[in-house]
Design an enzyme around this catalytic site. Structure first.
Site, PDB file in Angstrom:
ATOM      1  N   HIS A  33      41.264  43.155  37.041  1.00 37.12           N
ATOM      2  CA  HIS A  33      40.108  44.047  37.160  1.00 37.12           C
ATOM      3  C   HIS A  33      40.377  45.115  38.226  1.00 37.12           C
ATOM      4  O   HIS A  33      40.075  46.293  38.057  1.00 37.12           O
ATOM      5  CB  HIS A  33      38.880  43.204  37.536  1.00 37.12           C
ATOM      6  CG  HIS A  33      37.568  43.879  37.291  1.00 37.12           C
ATOM      7  ND1 HIS A  33      36.370  43.299  37.656  1.00 37.12           N
ATOM      8  CD2 HIS A  33      37.241  45.058  36.735  1.00 37.12           C
ATOM      9  CE1 HIS A  33      35.378  44.119  37.313  1.00 37.12           C
ATOM     10  NE2 HIS A  33      35.885  45.185  36.766  1.00 37.12           N
ATOM     11  N   HIS A  66      41.945  32.461  36.769  1.00 42.20           N
ATOM     12  CA  HIS A  66      40.700  33.056  37.259  1.00 42.20           C
ATOM     13  C   HIS A  66      40.996  34.179  38.265  1.00 42.20           C
ATOM     14  O   HIS A  66      40.532  35.305  38.112  1.00 42.20           O
ATOM     15  CB  HIS A  66      39.843  31.959  37.908  1.00 42.20           C
ATOM     16  CG  HIS A  66      38.541  32.439  38.461  1.00 42.20           C
ATOM     17  ND1 HIS A  66      37.346  32.231  37.822  1.00 42.20           N
ATOM     18  CD2 HIS A  66      38.228  33.134  39.586  1.00 42.20           C
ATOM     19  CE1 HIS A  66      36.363  32.769  38.521  1.00 42.20           C
ATOM     20  NE2 HIS A  66      36.872  33.321  39.606  1.00 42.20           N
ATOM     21  N   GLU A  67      41.788  33.865  39.271  1.00 41.73           N
ATOM     22  CA  GLU A  67      42.060  34.860  40.319  1.00 41.73           C
ATOM     23  C   GLU A  67      42.884  36.022  39.769  1.00 41.73           C
ATOM     24  O   GLU A  67      42.703  37.171  40.162  1.00 41.73           O
ATOM     25  CB  GLU A  67      42.763  34.218  41.521  1.00 41.73           C
ATOM     26  CG  GLU A  67      41.957  33.119  42.219  1.00 41.73           C
ATOM     27  CD  GLU A  67      40.538  33.537  42.581  1.00 41.73           C
ATOM     28  OE1 GLU A  67      40.292  34.740  42.795  1.00 41.73           O
ATOM     29  OE2 GLU A  67      39.657  32.653  42.640  1.00 41.73           O
ATOM     30  N   HIS A 106      40.506  38.469  38.274  1.00 45.18           N
ATOM     31  CA  HIS A 106      39.970  39.399  39.278  1.00 45.18           C
ATOM     32  C   HIS A 106      41.023  40.456  39.604  1.00 45.18           C
ATOM     33  O   HIS A 106      40.726  41.636  39.769  1.00 45.18           O
ATOM     34  CB  HIS A 106      39.614  38.651  40.567  1.00 45.18           C
ATOM     35  CG  HIS A 106      38.327  37.893  40.509  1.00 45.18           C
ATOM     36  ND1 HIS A 106      37.134  38.463  40.138  1.00 45.18           N
ATOM     37  CD2 HIS A 106      38.035  36.592  40.801  1.00 45.18           C
ATOM     38  CE1 HIS A 106      36.173  37.554  40.207  1.00 45.18           C
ATOM     39  NE2 HIS A 106      36.695  36.410  40.598  1.00 45.18           N
TER      40      HIS A 106
HETATM   41 ZN   LIG Z   1      35.778  34.507  40.974  1.00 39.68          ZN
END
Ligand SMILES: [Zn+2]
Length: 685
Positions: free
Chosen positions: A477, A470-471, A474
């Site tokens: 991105h 998940h991290e 990010h």
């Molecule tokens: Zn998040």
């Protein structure tokens, strides 16, 4: 300029080992003073009103401040000490004041407006136009564009709302702390696992008591409601917890948030109308991907119509199980978590400890980076000799397919003293081209995993693996952005119901056999994750998915309708609205004294007003985007497909907020998001 102060040195990467707490105040003071002078100069009547003078100057000032502040704020999170904390507080206050001052600066607003009004505006590249449009929108939402007396009234409302939301969360906190139950007979805690009891024992020790203290803190509430065989104890905890800060329960009326909810809703509505919106729900959508209240309501209702029958079946099966196996003829609200946990154990008998040996951290990291390589053609390689804040930290250069370094990342994975809990991605440097120089993006990736022990690598739970993915999503991105204007590059400025798309997207690979096979191997035997274990993992993932979804839908609809249908003549009517929503979507109906709204801090004290639906919205986007990879895999033979990955990189990850998230989604998927994807990812299709 003081070049002895590393915070003012403007290095490519921060000199962490040379940063001292006493350098923070002088650096921030100097930077803010320069910032103000520069804003005064650019708003002077004779100054030109073109993009470079007005917008690029602001980006440059913001970046100079960020280069000093990012390492300070990061150290405050991961290597805190008393001296740093003392320096951090006042500096943060000064920065907040500065940001408010900028948002209220009418001359600056006029200058930005002049850039937008100039004839050459339409010929600017799209990212530059987007930057101007975002800035104008934020000025409008801050009330600076209003004329008197509306302007003053809007500011008063802002102050009042911030006071009320603090009071709201304080009341929830005070009510939580006011209640506890002292348990001296261990038999009263039967069913609660040792880890849960240890928490309750610690609460007792903290209060100089013997035995155990049941409290309303999260870990205590969860331990009791999910595991305690003692039904009376479960009922008392549920009663106290679900009536916090209300007119009901053990402290009825003492911390009551009823009047605050009324005032908050009235003021939000008034503020929204001053800005020209029909209501606070419309105002909330001004910074989100969802186009209109109707779109949000249709999204939620459509989902409810499909999830509710599943939830009803799950509940019927749970009732049957509770009757037959647990002798609970009436499944009450305080029995649901308990019975669910028993059913889950019976059905899957899945223990996190069984999975951990298959997730040794070094292999997971290699697998994750390898996955990013196969999807996007990038490579992460550790660079030695970079100045870091702790020996555990690694710095990675990120190279593109052509070998060129285009980004960097600090990776700091283990829990330790002085480090804030949880996991997050933060910006160290943003991609920025100021015309003279290109600054490359650098990310901080922070987790709190259990460190390795003597002769054994750190072993992750499957949840840990998902957190890391998940991290890292990010992170990608931020790192893969091609926008060189920081305020609209990477995650910055992205609609916040869409900003979790890249992160939740990566989590899908943590459930995918092909991706898991890249790294999930027993750390001693090298054996792949056994099929049987993987099947149970997948089955347990979707356990009570229907019940989970209808509960999220209940929260989301309540929040949105409350703001959308607010009528000053009738007041907020939170209980009536909640009742209405439950009739539409809920399958479980709590007792009449339950007061869920009074403790709903996300909405009344946090940033989620008319925005709670964002959780489901972003999840849909990520599931639907992953669906494209799944569909392509039928042709390509693999879900880890470079061609699709390149398109996802180009259309979603690279563009930041330079265009609306919906446009980016459609560019990648070829159509608008479809709710089936969310149902599929919950195993409900
Ligand atoms: Zn998040």
């Amino acid at each position: 300029m003081n070049h002895d102060n590393p915070l003012l040195a403007d290095d490519v990467l921060p000199a962490f080992s040379r940063i001292r707490p006493e350098q923070v105040a002088p650096a921030i003071d100097e930077l803010l003073a320069d910032y103000r002078d520069a804003i005064d100069a650019l708003t002077a009547p004779a100054a030109p009103r073109d993009f470079a003078t007005v917008m690029l100057t602001q980006e440059r000032l913001e970046q100079r401040l960020a280069r000093a502040w990012a390492p300070v704020s990061h150290l405050h999170s991961v290597a805190d000490n008393e001296a740093l904390r003392a320096a951090y507080g006042p500096a943060e206050e000064a920065l907040t004041e500065h940001a408010i001052e900028l948002g209220q600066n009418r001359a600056l607003y006029a200058a930005v407006q002049a850039v937008a009004d100039a004839p050459e505006f339409v010929r600017l590249p799209r990212p530059e136009r987007a930057l101007v449009e975002h800035a104008l929108r934020d000025f409008r939402l801050s009330g600076v564009a209003l004329e008197e007396p509306a302007r003053t009234r809007f500011r008063e409302i802002g102050v009042e709302l911030s006071r009320l939301s603090t009071e709201f969360s304080n009341a929830v906190l005070d009510a939580s702390e006011a209640w506890h139950e002292h348990v001296t007979d261990e038999r009263d805690l039967a069913g609660i696992p040792e880890s849960g009891r240890a928490v309750l024992r610690q609460y007792a020790v903290d209060q100089d008591l013997d035995g155990y203290l049941v409290t309303l803190k999260q870990p205590s509430v969860q331990a009791v409601l999910n595991y305690a065989d003692n039904r009376g104890l479960r009922e008392r905890v549920y009663w106290a917890y679900q009536t916090r800060a209300s007119d009901q329960g053990p402290d009825a009326g003492k911390f009551d948030n009823s009047a605050r909810i009324e005032k908050i809703m009235a003021l939000r509505h008034e503020a929204a109308q001053l800005l020209g919106f029909a209501n606070a729900a419309e105002e909330s959508l001004a910074t989100k991907m969802a186009g209109s209240p109707t779109e949000v309501m249709e999204f939620l209702h459509d989902l409810a119509a499909r999830a509710r029958p599943v939830a009803q079946r799950e509940l019927a099966a749970l009732r049957e199980f509770a009757r037959a196996e647990l002798k609970l003829d009436n499944l009450e609200s305080w029995d649901v978590g308990y019975a669910s946990e028993k059913l889950r154990q019976q059905q899957y008998a899945l223990d996190e400890e069984q999975l951990k040996p298959y997730f040794p951290l070094p292999a997971v990291i290699d697998g994750l980076f390898g996955l990013a390589g196969r999807l996007y053609g990038i490579a992460l390689a550790p660079r030695e000799g970079v100045d870091v804040w702790h020996p555990d930290v690694r710095y990675y250069d990120v190279r593109d397919a052509d070998g060129r370094v285009f980004a960097g990342a600090y990776v700091d994975l283990y829990a330790r003293n002085g480090k804030r809990g949880g996991a997050w991605m933060d910006v160290c440097r943003a991609r920025f081209d100021d015309g003279a120089q290109l600054q490359l993006p650098v990310a901080f990736l922070t987790c709190n995993f259990a460190p390795p022990t003597e002769g054994r690598p750190a072993l992750l739970t499957h949840d840990d693996v998902l957190t890391l993915f998940h991290e890292f999503g990010h992170g990608l991105h931020h790192l893969l952005t091609e926008i060189a204007l920081p305020s609209i590059g990477g995650i910055d400025g992205v609609e916040w119901d869409a900003v979790e798309l890249p992160s939740q997207f990566m989590e899908n690979f943590g459930w995918n056999r092909e991706a898991l096979d890249l790294f999930a191997r027993h750390y001693q035997t090298g054996e792949k994750l056994p099929d049987e274990l993987f099947r149970r993992m997948l089955a347990a993932r979707h356990f009570h998915a229907g019940l989970f979804l209808v509960r999220q839908l209940e929260f989301a609809l309540f929040d949105f309708l409350l703001h959308l249908e607010y009528d000053p003549a009738a007041g907020a009517r939170p209980l009536a609205v909640l009742d209405e929503v439950r009739k539409q979507v809920a399958v479980l109906h709590p007792p009449a004294w339950q007061r869920f709204p009074h403790g709903f801090s996300h909405v009344f004290a946090g940033g989620y007003a008319a925005g709670y639906y964002s959780y489901l919205w972003a999840e849909l986007l990520s599931a639907d985007a992953f669906g494209e990879f799944e569909e392509r895999s039928a042709e390509q033979g693999s879900v880890i497909d470079r061609t699709t990955g390149e398109r996802f990189r180009r259309e979603v990850l690279a563009v930041g907020a330079s265009r609306p998230a919906l446009e980016s989604f459609i560019a990648f998927r070829g159509r608008r998001p479809e709710p089936e994807a969310l149902l599929r990812s919950h195993g409900l299709a």
